[in-house]
Design an enzyme around this catalytic site. Structure first.
Site, short mmCIF file in Angstrom:
data_model
loop_
_atom_site.label_atom_id
_atom_site.label_comp_id
_atom_site.label_asym_id
_atom_site.label_seq_id
_atom_site.Cartn_x
_atom_site.Cartn_y
_atom_site.Cartn_z
N ASP A 89 0.66 -1.00 -4.09
CA ASP A 89 -0.29 -0.61 -5.13
C ASP A 89 0.04 -1.31 -6.45
O ASP A 89 1.15 -1.16 -6.97
CB ASP A 89 -0.20 0.91 -5.29
CG ASP A 89 -1.35 1.50 -6.07
OD1 ASP A 89 -1.99 0.78 -6.84
OD2 ASP A 89 -1.60 2.70 -5.91
N ASP A 90 -0.90 -2.07 -6.97
CA ASP A 90 -0.75 -2.71 -8.29
C ASP A 90 0.34 -3.77 -8.32
O ASP A 90 0.97 -3.99 -9.36
CB ASP A 90 -0.47 -1.68 -9.39
CG ASP A 90 -1.71 -0.92 -9.82
OD1 ASP A 90 -2.74 -0.99 -9.12
OD2 ASP A 90 -1.67 -0.23 -10.85
N CYS A 94 -7.65 0.25 -7.10
CA CYS A 94 -7.09 1.12 -6.04
C CYS A 94 -8.15 1.75 -5.14
O CYS A 94 -8.14 1.55 -3.92
CB CYS A 94 -6.28 2.25 -6.67
SG CYS A 94 -5.11 1.75 -7.95
N ARG A 107 -9.35 0.97 -1.17
CA ARG A 107 -9.09 1.88 -0.06
C ARG A 107 -10.35 2.20 0.73
O ARG A 107 -10.33 2.28 1.96
CB ARG A 107 -8.43 3.16 -0.59
CG ARG A 107 -6.97 2.95 -0.90
CD ARG A 107 -6.38 3.96 -1.86
NE ARG A 107 -4.96 3.75 -1.98
CZ ARG A 107 -4.37 2.74 -2.63
NH1 ARG A 107 -5.12 1.85 -3.25
NH2 ARG A 107 -3.07 2.60 -2.66
N LYS A 119 -0.48 7.10 -0.30
CA LYS A 119 -1.56 7.37 -1.25
C LYS A 119 -2.92 7.26 -0.57
O LYS A 119 -3.29 6.22 -0.06
CB LYS A 119 -1.46 6.37 -2.41
CG LYS A 119 -2.57 6.46 -3.44
CD LYS A 119 -2.31 5.46 -4.57
CE LYS A 119 -3.49 5.34 -5.50
NZ LYS A 119 -3.23 4.41 -6.61
N HIS A 148 -6.30 8.61 -2.02
CA HIS A 148 -7.17 8.18 -3.12
C HIS A 148 -8.57 7.82 -2.65
O HIS A 148 -9.16 6.82 -3.08
CB HIS A 148 -6.53 7.00 -3.86
CG HIS A 148 -6.80 7.02 -5.34
ND1 HIS A 148 -6.56 5.96 -6.17
CD2 HIS A 148 -7.29 8.00 -6.13
CE1 HIS A 148 -6.88 6.27 -7.41
NE2 HIS A 148 -7.32 7.49 -7.41
N HIS A 198 2.88 0.79 -8.62
CA HIS A 198 2.01 1.40 -9.63
C HIS A 198 2.85 2.23 -10.61
O HIS A 198 3.84 2.83 -10.22
CB HIS A 198 1.01 2.30 -8.90
CG HIS A 198 -0.15 2.78 -9.70
ND1 HIS A 198 -0.01 3.63 -10.79
CD2 HIS A 198 -1.48 2.56 -9.57
CE1 HIS A 198 -1.21 3.90 -11.28
NE2 HIS A 198 -2.11 3.27 -10.57
N ASP A 218 -3.35 -3.72 -3.09
CA ASP A 218 -4.71 -3.20 -3.30
C ASP A 218 -5.44 -3.87 -4.45
O ASP A 218 -6.66 -3.80 -4.54
CB ASP A 218 -4.67 -1.68 -3.49
CG ASP A 218 -3.98 -1.24 -4.77
OD1 ASP A 218 -3.30 -2.06 -5.42
OD2 ASP A 218 -4.11 -0.05 -5.14
N ASN A 219 -4.73 -4.49 -5.35
CA ASN A 219 -5.34 -5.25 -6.45
C ASN A 219 -4.25 -6.09 -7.09
O ASN A 219 -3.09 -6.05 -6.69
CB ASN A 219 -6.01 -4.34 -7.49
CG ASN A 219 -5.20 -3.14 -7.92
OD1 ASN A 219 -5.54 -2.01 -7.60
ND2 ASN A 219 -4.10 -3.38 -8.64
N LYS A 270 -5.71 -6.54 -12.79
CA LYS A 270 -6.42 -5.46 -12.08
C LYS A 270 -7.71 -5.09 -12.79
O LYS A 270 -7.79 -5.12 -14.01
CB LYS A 270 -5.48 -4.25 -12.03
CG LYS A 270 -6.09 -2.94 -11.56
CD LYS A 270 -5.06 -1.83 -11.67
CE LYS A 270 -5.63 -0.47 -11.31
NZ LYS A 270 -4.62 0.59 -11.42
#
Length: 547
Positions: free
Chosen positions: A52-53, A90, A94, A155, A157, A242, A348-349, A394
């Site tokens: 994530d991130d 994010c 997903r 996660k 989300h 993240h 994710d990004n 992002k």
């Protein structure tokens, strides 16, 4: 009364037929039915790992200085994509990854439901309801229907208010993780607590608790408890790296001096390694300098020390992901599962510059505060280095926002292609058709008690993985928040919604997006604009919001 009208309209919109919801210009669905060879093959296990991130250049096999020997081991035995895309944030990522649809089609064009504000991202339109809709199926639902055990840790989300929105109700047999977005790594609590299956858990009391470890260990327990030899699907969605900046002190200590040389030198070292690896064309150079970031030499010594420490904590978070990936690989190898398991790794990004402070957001004292889950972050300067050599971060659909490292370690990958790079262009929407084909599964046309399901939007990557075949795709599209983008072949256009002008980039010769050539190619701008509008009008991008 106004709220009741909005809710009623939302329910009406969500109950329209598939014909009304489906895009009018769908690509031909890929692998709706598996080939005879696939039906007769042993279905592989699938482990899908997403961080994530994380920036494009943070891990070793994409040029980073952070030691990631286990992820590098995946790359050495797998295939690395030089051009693979997420959605830039994010929650839409997903939604797209889980369903094989563009995020708006799945109901999460903006953000997923927030724990404190249930209605904040339910905008009353099909593309922006804040949770996965019932005109989509998840990878877990498809694979479970085809005989797989299905597990998720990490996660979620993708909706959380109402049990029907949680992972077990979307196809997973077992779940351990955080239904919300960002949470404390050390003591997740409140609306950002850890759940097991459908049960919210009390905050952990173990002083050594760390979510990155827990997500890995609980997933391995699920595999150990499996009572049959049927194949499994494990979606391991780390919250790291993240924000908040939370890491183990012994991991931070490894990097305490690494970043004192400053972001320019780290960025140059990463680019040099990327060029040597063949990831980057040396003619592209660095992206345009972010004017909000001073040269390192202009910072005071105190500023250098504190922001270098923030990056050390971030690096420790990535490092912890890597040794946890090592646990996964060791489990698979020790149980003789590696040779029949497809493993996918991605982010994710792109790197996160939030909350857009040069030297990092929130006070220094918030670092490793177990009761804080907000944006204590590493700042714009380090986010820029994380994304070496790309532009922006992002959220925005420049390469720094939507390009991800992506590794596929597959049983079908020929030995002479292991450790190689591919320049083929892939996207999250390709995971569903790829995994459907690899598993021999059948993608349903109806599900959820007869609900018609939207066709897959992506293309299977299996021929690229196994035979080095090109991906026969012409167009890709993005829309998020206030930005939109479209890619045709090597050309990509980006525009802030509401602005008349598009920027046009030739990514083959300028992937760092330094030269806007829109004025030189008005014919191409017109064609790509028209195609983006057609896509937006048929993929639930509009209306964005009912006021």
């Amino acid at each position: 009364m106004f709220r009741l009208c909005i809710v009623a309209l939302s329910l009406l919109l969500s109950s329209v037929t598939q014909k009304e919801l489906a895009p009018t210009t769908q690509p031909k669905p890929t692998a709706q039915k598996p080939s005879a060879a696939r039906r007769n093959a042993v279905p592989p296990n699938v482990v899908l790992i997403m961080v994530d991130d994380m920036g494009w250049s943070d891990i070793g096999c994409y040029g980073g200085e952070i030691p990631t020997p286990n992820i590098d081991r995946l790359a050495k035995g797998g295939l690395r994509f030089k051009q693979f895309y997420n959605t830039g944030r994010c929650c839409p990522t997903r939604a797209s990854l889980l369903t094989g649809l563009y995020p708006h089609q799945a109901g999460i064009g903006q953000m997923a439901e927030d724990p404190e504000r249930p209605e904040a991202f339910h905008w009353g339109t099909p593309g922006y309801q804040g949770f996965l809709n019932r005109q989509s199926v998840t990878l877990a639902e498809v694979l479970k229907s085809n005989g797989y055990h299905t597990y998720m840790t990490g996660k979620w989300h993708a909706g959380m208010h109402g049990e029907e929105k949680l992972p077990l109700q979307r196809g997973f047999d077992r779940y351990y993780g955080i239904p919300a977005g960002a949470a404390s790594y050390l003591r997740p609590q409140g609306g950002r607590s850890v759940w097991r299956d459908n049960q919210k858990l009390a905050p952990p009391t173990d002083p050594g608790y760390y979510t990155t470890d827990a997500f890995t260990d609980e997933g391995i327990k699920f595999l150990q408890e499996q009572k049959s030899d049927a194949p499994f699907f494990w979606y391991l969605a780390y919250n790291a790296p993240h924000w908040p900046l939370h890491a183990k002190e012994e991991d931070i200590a490894r990097f305490k001096d690494t970043y004192k040389i400053g972001w320019e030198k780290i960025r140059q070292q990463r680019l040099d390694r990327q060029i040597k690896m063949g990831l980057i064309d040396p003619d592209w150079g660095f992206s345009e300098r972010d004017s909000r970031v001073r040269p390192w030499e202009k910072l005071s010594q105190s500023e250098k020390d504190t922001v270098a420490y923030r990056m050390a904590v971030y690096a420790a978070q990535v490092y912890a992901v890597d040794y946890n990936v090592g646990k996964v690989l060791d489990y698979l190898e020790s149980n003789k599962l590696m040779d029949n398991t497809m493993i996918i790794f991605l982010a994710d990004n792109g790197a996160c510059a939030e909350s857009y402070d040069e030297l990092g957001s929130a006070s220094f004292g918030r670092i490793n505060d177990p009761d804080f889950s907000g944006a204590v972050s590493y700042g714009i300067g380090w986010a820029n280095a994380s994304n070496t050599p790309f532009f922006e971060y992002k959220v925005k659909p420049y390469e720094g926002g939507i390009a991800t490292p992506m590794i596929v370690h597959s049983p079908g990958l020929p030995k002479n292609r292991r450790g190689k790079l591919t320049n083929e262009i892939g996207h999250l929407i390709d995971f569903m058709p790829t995994i459907v084909e690899a598993s021999g599964a059948t993608y349903p046309t109806t599900f959820h008690n007869g609900q018609k399901i939207q066709p897959m939007q992506g293309l299977s990557l299996m021929n690229t993985i196994e035979k080095d075949a090109p991906i026969e795709r012409e167009w890709l599209f993005w829309e998020h928040q206030t930005y939109c983008a479209v890619r045709k072949g090597n050309f990509k256009m980006v525009r802030k919604m509401g602005d008349a002008a598009w920027q046009l980039f030739d990514l083959k010769n300028d992937r760092t997006e330094r030269r806007d050539i829109a004025a030189l190619r008005p014919d191409l701008v017109k064609e790509m604009n028209q195609k983006w509008q057609e896509w937006a009008d048929t993929h639930q991008v509009f209306p964005k919001k009912l006021d």
